[in-house]
Design a protein around this motif. Sequence first.
Motif, PDB file in Angstrom:
ATOM      1  N   ILE A 213      58.006  19.907  -9.693  1.00 51.47           N
ATOM      2  CA  ILE A 213      57.171  19.120  -8.629  1.00 51.47           C
ATOM      3  C   ILE A 213      56.326  18.405  -8.679  1.00 51.47           C
ATOM      4  CG2 ILE A 213      55.756  20.557  -7.039  1.00 51.47           C
ATOM      5  CD1 ILE A 213      57.890  22.704  -7.406  1.00 51.47           C
ATOM      6  N   SER A 214      55.711  17.789  -8.143  1.00 49.54           N
ATOM      7  CA  SER A 214      54.468  16.426  -8.006  1.00 49.54           C
ATOM      8  C   SER A 214      53.744  16.930  -7.238  1.00 49.54           C
ATOM      9  CB  SER A 214      55.562  15.034  -8.114  1.00 49.54           C
ATOM     10  OG  SER A 214      54.159  14.308  -7.761  1.00 49.54           O
ATOM     11  N   ILE A 215      52.646  17.504  -7.644  1.00 50.49           N
ATOM     12  CA  ILE A 215      51.810  17.908  -6.660  1.00 50.49           C
ATOM     13  C   ILE A 215      50.508  16.739  -6.154  1.00 50.49           C
ATOM     14  CG2 ILE A 215      50.467  19.542  -5.631  1.00 50.49           C
ATOM     15  CD1 ILE A 215      51.969  21.684  -7.476  1.00 50.49           C
ATOM     16  N   ARG A 216      49.931  16.631  -4.678  1.00 51.37           N
ATOM     17  CA  ARG A 216      48.745  15.290  -5.273  1.00 51.37           C
ATOM     18  C   ARG A 216      47.671  17.018  -4.037  1.00 51.37           C
ATOM     19  NH1 ARG A 216      48.173  10.602  -0.947  1.00 51.37           N
ATOM     20  NH2 ARG A 216      47.727  11.932  -0.064  1.00 51.37           N
ATOM     21  N   LEU A 217      46.939  16.735  -5.116  1.00 49.13           N
ATOM     22  CA  LEU A 217      45.633  17.739  -5.424  1.00 49.13           C
ATOM     23  C   LEU A 217      44.470  17.046  -3.895  1.00 49.13           C
ATOM     24  CD1 LEU A 217      44.683  19.353  -8.328  1.00 49.13           C
ATOM     25  CD2 LEU A 217      46.493  19.989  -7.022  1.00 49.13           C
ATOM     26  N   ALA A 218      43.732  17.626  -3.069  1.00 48.00           N
ATOM     27  CA  ALA A 218      42.556  17.447  -2.633  1.00 48.00           C
ATOM     28  C   ALA A 218      42.155  16.847  -2.803  1.00 48.00           C
ATOM     29  CB  ALA A 218      41.796  19.249  -1.947  1.00 48.00           C
ATOM     30  N   ASN A 219      41.540  16.818  -4.292  1.00 43.68           N
ATOM     31  CA  ASN A 219      40.709  15.927  -4.518  1.00 43.68           C
ATOM     32  C   ASN A 219      40.724  13.923  -5.120  1.00 43.68           C
ATOM     33  OD1 ASN A 219      41.699  17.381  -6.770  1.00 43.68           O
ATOM     34  ND2 ASN A 219      40.057  17.811  -8.053  1.00 43.68           N
ATOM     35  N   GLY A 220      41.771  13.936  -5.244  1.00 49.19           N
ATOM     36  CA  GLY A 220      43.017  12.982  -4.862  1.00 49.19           C
ATOM     37  C   GLY A 220      44.098  13.045  -6.116  1.00 49.19           C
ATOM     38  N   GLU A 221      44.120  14.048  -7.091  1.00 48.04           N
ATOM     39  CA  GLU A 221      44.719  14.159  -8.307  1.00 48.04           C
ATOM     40  C   GLU A 221      46.122  14.924  -8.508  1.00 48.04           C
ATOM     41  OE1 GLU A 221      44.032  16.972 -12.500  1.00 48.04           O
ATOM     42  OE2 GLU A 221      42.705  16.785 -10.931  1.00 48.04           O
ATOM     43  N   ARG A 222      46.616  14.111  -8.922  1.00 52.75           N
ATOM     44  CA  ARG A 222      48.151  14.385  -8.769  1.00 52.75           C
ATOM     45  C   ARG A 222      48.799  15.237 -10.311  1.00 52.75           C
ATOM     46  NH1 ARG A 222      52.610  12.763  -6.672  1.00 52.75           N
ATOM     47  NH2 ARG A 222      51.671  11.509  -4.373  1.00 52.75           N
ATOM     48  N   VAL A 223      49.316  16.316  -9.584  1.00 54.86           N
ATOM     49  CA  VAL A 223      49.067  16.950 -10.868  1.00 54.86           C
ATOM     50  C   VAL A 223      51.191  17.407 -11.236  1.00 54.86           C
ATOM     51  CG1 VAL A 223      49.418  19.521 -12.225  1.00 54.86           C
ATOM     52  CG2 VAL A 223      47.371  18.289 -11.428  1.00 54.86           C
ATOM     53  N   ILE A 224      52.565  16.770 -12.074  1.00 56.20           N
ATOM     54  CA  ILE A 224      53.374  17.523 -11.952  1.00 56.20           C
ATOM     55  C   ILE A 224      53.881  18.294 -13.440  1.00 56.20           C
ATOM     56  CG2 ILE A 224      55.437  16.088 -12.857  1.00 56.20           C
ATOM     57  CD1 ILE A 224      54.375  13.458 -12.125  1.00 56.20           C
ATOM     58  N   ARG A 225      54.727  19.591 -12.885  1.00 55.57           N
ATOM     59  CA  ARG A 225      54.085  20.379 -13.441  1.00 55.57           C
ATOM     60  C   ARG A 225      56.295  20.947 -12.951  1.00 55.57           C
ATOM     61  NH1 ARG A 225      54.231  26.107 -14.052  1.00 55.57           N
ATOM     62  NH2 ARG A 225      52.061  26.435 -15.323  1.00 55.57           N
ATOM     63  N   LYS A 226      56.387  22.185 -14.449  1.00 56.22           N
ATOM     64  CA  LYS A 226      58.060  22.471 -14.582  1.00 56.22           C
ATOM     65  C   LYS A 226      57.234  23.838 -14.048  1.00 56.22           C
ATOM     66  CE  LYS A 226      60.515  19.097 -17.194  1.00 56.22           C
ATOM     67  NZ  LYS A 226      61.211  19.557 -18.471  1.00 56.22           N
ATOM     68  N   PHE A 227      58.427  24.137 -13.041  1.00 59.88           N
ATOM     69  CA  PHE A 227      58.486  26.024 -12.843  1.00 59.88           C
ATOM     70  C   PHE A 227      59.665  26.540 -12.703  1.00 59.88           C
ATOM     71  CE2 PHE A 227      54.817  24.022 -10.439  1.00 59.88           C
ATOM     72  CZ  PHE A 227      53.645  25.000 -10.799  1.00 59.88           C
ATOM     73  N   ALA A 228      59.518  27.590 -13.104  1.00 55.22           N
ATOM     74  CA  ALA A 228      61.298  28.118 -13.402  1.00 55.22           C
ATOM     75  C   ALA A 228      62.105  28.515 -12.198  1.00 55.22           C
ATOM     76  CB  ALA A 228      60.693  30.453 -13.580  1.00 55.22           C
ATOM     77  N   ALA A 229      63.243  28.781 -12.088  1.00 56.10           N
ATOM     78  CA  ALA A 229      63.885  28.849 -10.701  1.00 56.10           C
ATOM     79  C   ALA A 229      63.851  29.736 -10.041  1.00 56.10           C
ATOM     80  CB  ALA A 229      65.745  28.198 -11.085  1.00 56.10           C
ATOM     81  N   ASP A 230      63.723  30.680 -10.656  1.00 55.94           N
ATOM     82  CA  ASP A 230      63.047  32.031  -9.443  1.00 55.94           C
ATOM     83  C   ASP A 230      61.991  32.142  -9.868  1.00 55.94           C
ATOM     84  OD1 ASP A 230      62.140  32.114 -12.270  1.00 55.94           O
ATOM     85  OD2 ASP A 230      63.518  34.364 -11.896  1.00 55.94           O
ATOM     86  N   ALA A 231      60.786  31.436 -10.105  1.00 53.09           N
ATOM     87  CA  ALA A 231      59.302  31.260  -9.168  1.00 53.09           C
ATOM     88  C   ALA A 231      59.107  31.560  -7.776  1.00 53.09           C
ATOM     89  CB  ALA A 231      58.700  30.193 -10.190  1.00 53.09           C
ATOM     90  N   GLY A 232      58.385  32.049  -7.403  1.00 58.09           N
ATOM     91  CA  GLY A 232      58.410  32.600  -5.874  1.00 58.09           C
ATOM     92  C   GLY A 232      57.132  31.265  -5.274  1.00 58.09           C
ATOM     93  N   ILE A 233      57.410  30.846  -4.097  1.00 58.83           N
ATOM     94  CA  ILE A 233      56.787  30.157  -3.362  1.00 58.83           C
ATOM     95  C   ILE A 233      54.902  30.366  -3.250  1.00 58.83           C
ATOM     96  CG2 ILE A 233      55.861  29.491  -1.145  1.00 58.83           C
ATOM     97  CD1 ILE A 233      57.719  27.641  -2.155  1.00 58.83           C
ATOM     98  N   GLU A 234      54.550  31.889  -3.896  1.00 58.91           N
ATOM     99  CA  GLU A 234      53.177  32.064  -4.221  1.00 58.91           C
ATOM    100  C   GLU A 234      52.887  31.634  -5.288  1.00 58.91           C
ATOM    101  OE1 GLU A 234      49.848  34.489  -4.485  1.00 58.91           O
ATOM    102  OE2 GLU A 234      51.711  35.435  -5.741  1.00 58.91           O
ATOM    103  N   ASP A 235      53.853  31.510  -6.223  1.00 56.35           N
ATOM    104  CA  ASP A 235      53.565  31.486  -7.862  1.00 56.35           C
ATOM    105  C   ASP A 235      52.824  29.733  -7.230  1.00 56.35           C
ATOM    106  OD1 ASP A 235      53.754  33.595  -8.547  1.00 56.35           O
ATOM    107  OD2 ASP A 235      56.029  32.536  -8.853  1.00 56.35           O
ATOM    108  N   LEU A 236      54.334  29.197  -6.808  1.00 51.09           N
ATOM    109  CA  LEU A 236      53.052  27.669  -7.397  1.00 51.09           C
ATOM    110  C   LEU A 236      51.705  27.722  -5.870  1.00 51.09           C
ATOM    111  CD1 LEU A 236      54.004  24.746  -6.819  1.00 51.09           C
ATOM    112  CD2 LEU A 236      55.064  25.019  -5.089  1.00 51.09           C
ATOM    113  N   TYR A 237      51.682  28.653  -4.666  1.00 51.07           N
ATOM    114  CA  TYR A 237      50.575  28.502  -4.481  1.00 51.07           C
ATOM    115  C   TYR A 237      49.269  28.454  -5.046  1.00 51.07           C
ATOM    116  CZ  TYR A 237      51.512  26.563   0.705  1.00 51.07           C
ATOM    117  OH  TYR A 237      51.516  26.496   2.106  1.00 51.07           O
TER     118      TYR A 237
END
Length: 516
Positions: free
Chosen positions: A416-440
């Motif tokens: 997942i590629s995430i662009r934060l509120a401050n404009g910074e972009r972060v790319i990170r891998k997560f386990a397939a069974d991770a929940g949406i709350e873990d991403l938040y």
Amino acid sequence: MASTDVDISTLTEAQQLALQQVTSVTDQGLASTIPLLQKCQWNAQIAITRFFDGDADVVDPVAEAARAPPPPSTARRQETLLDSIPVRSQRGGQREAGLEPAPRIVPTPESQLTQPLPFPLSILVLPFSLTYTIFQRIFGAVGWAFPFLPRLLSRLFSGATSRPSRDAGRRPLNPRDTAARFMREFEEEYGVTHGTLPFHEGGYAQAFDVAKRDLKYLLVILLSPEHDDNASFVRETLLAPEFVEFVSKAENNIILWAGTVQDSEAFQVANALNATRFPYLSLIVHTPNVSSSAMSKVATSAGPVTAQELIAKLQAAISARQEELGRIRAQRQEQQATTNLRREQESAYERSLAVDREKARKRKEEEAVREKDEREIREKEEQKANHARNLAQWRRWRAQSIAAEPGADVKDTVRISIRLANGERVIRKFAADAGIEDLYAFVECHDLLDDVNEKETSRPEGYEHVYSFLLVSPMPREVYDLEKGGTLKERMGRSGNLIVEKVVSEEDGDEEDTED
């Protein structure tokens, strides 16, 4: 002193009144009545009593004791006897000054004037009552057929008709209705319009109170239709233009009250004012030299008199009291002005107090509003500070529970590629069974992941964290909210491109408006 040596015009009003009373009762001439009154110190009651007791010619012991030289043995007795003489002289002087008291008369109810007989006695006197009623009807019819008979009888029994009498068959009314009935009968009998004479439209007690309160003269007129002089006195004296003008003048301050002795109230007034000859007039006014509340008769007239003589007598009495009453009126006006000034000062003081109280009330309300606003601001600041502490503690606690990024050897992952509120972009891998709350949680605690302490932080008690942002896929737009739940692989597949959108709450909106 012989009666021929006494000029009646030199007698005072009180002496003339006493002379009229004695002559009307005893039916004696002036030659015998004046010496009797002189012996009795001009006391009509004593003179009448001595006349009927038969000792009218007895030498006055008081006068003899005053003239004779006292023997030594009787000096103390004479002093005791002479001590009573000045008291009589003082009373006589008060009468000579015309200051006979004028009482306030409240008419007695008719039920108290005539009490009904008990039933057994009424049965016993029933034959006499019937006989009296029959003779009364017969004599009434005879008097109606021969009008001269009642006048002849009245002249024969002048002593009886000189005293006030009333018609027992006349319907009793309250004082105001009695005055209205008198005025109506007066206008009908003498053919005058209403208001020709300014009669007081109330009872004697009411007129008495008004005269006493307003320092006016109360002129009482008592009429008796049984007397022959009544009609001529009304037409020639009371209805004379000069008398009507005199009593109607406002500057004379006269309250005119009149009545006929056929009515209960006027009958009681006649008895109280010692009216023994009719028509009778009495001028009553407040006399402060007697007492602060005294009302006295300052002028009286009994029998027929011309309008000019009556006006002269009344005018003389009014002129004699004008200066004294003027002084009392001035005192009352000064007292009233002082009272009005005090009331105005008190009213101004009360208004000033009301203004001060209103200012104090508004100031108190403003202080209460200000204190409330300050309290709400403090509470909000405390809530913000508490929320900030809980949020910082929760982020530290949640950062410790975020799983590490899967390694290269793990095949089942989601990139997942995430662009934060401050404009910074972060790319990170997560386990397939991770929940949406873990991403938040990763986005929320991203800045703390590198500084996680080995010391564990506890979760704040009573704090429920609410994320203030949403994760949104721009192309096509899709919001990945927490309500639907699910794993990252189920919601996004193998990869995803997300941006962080801040959620504006009500408090944040209020803060932004305040800053603006």
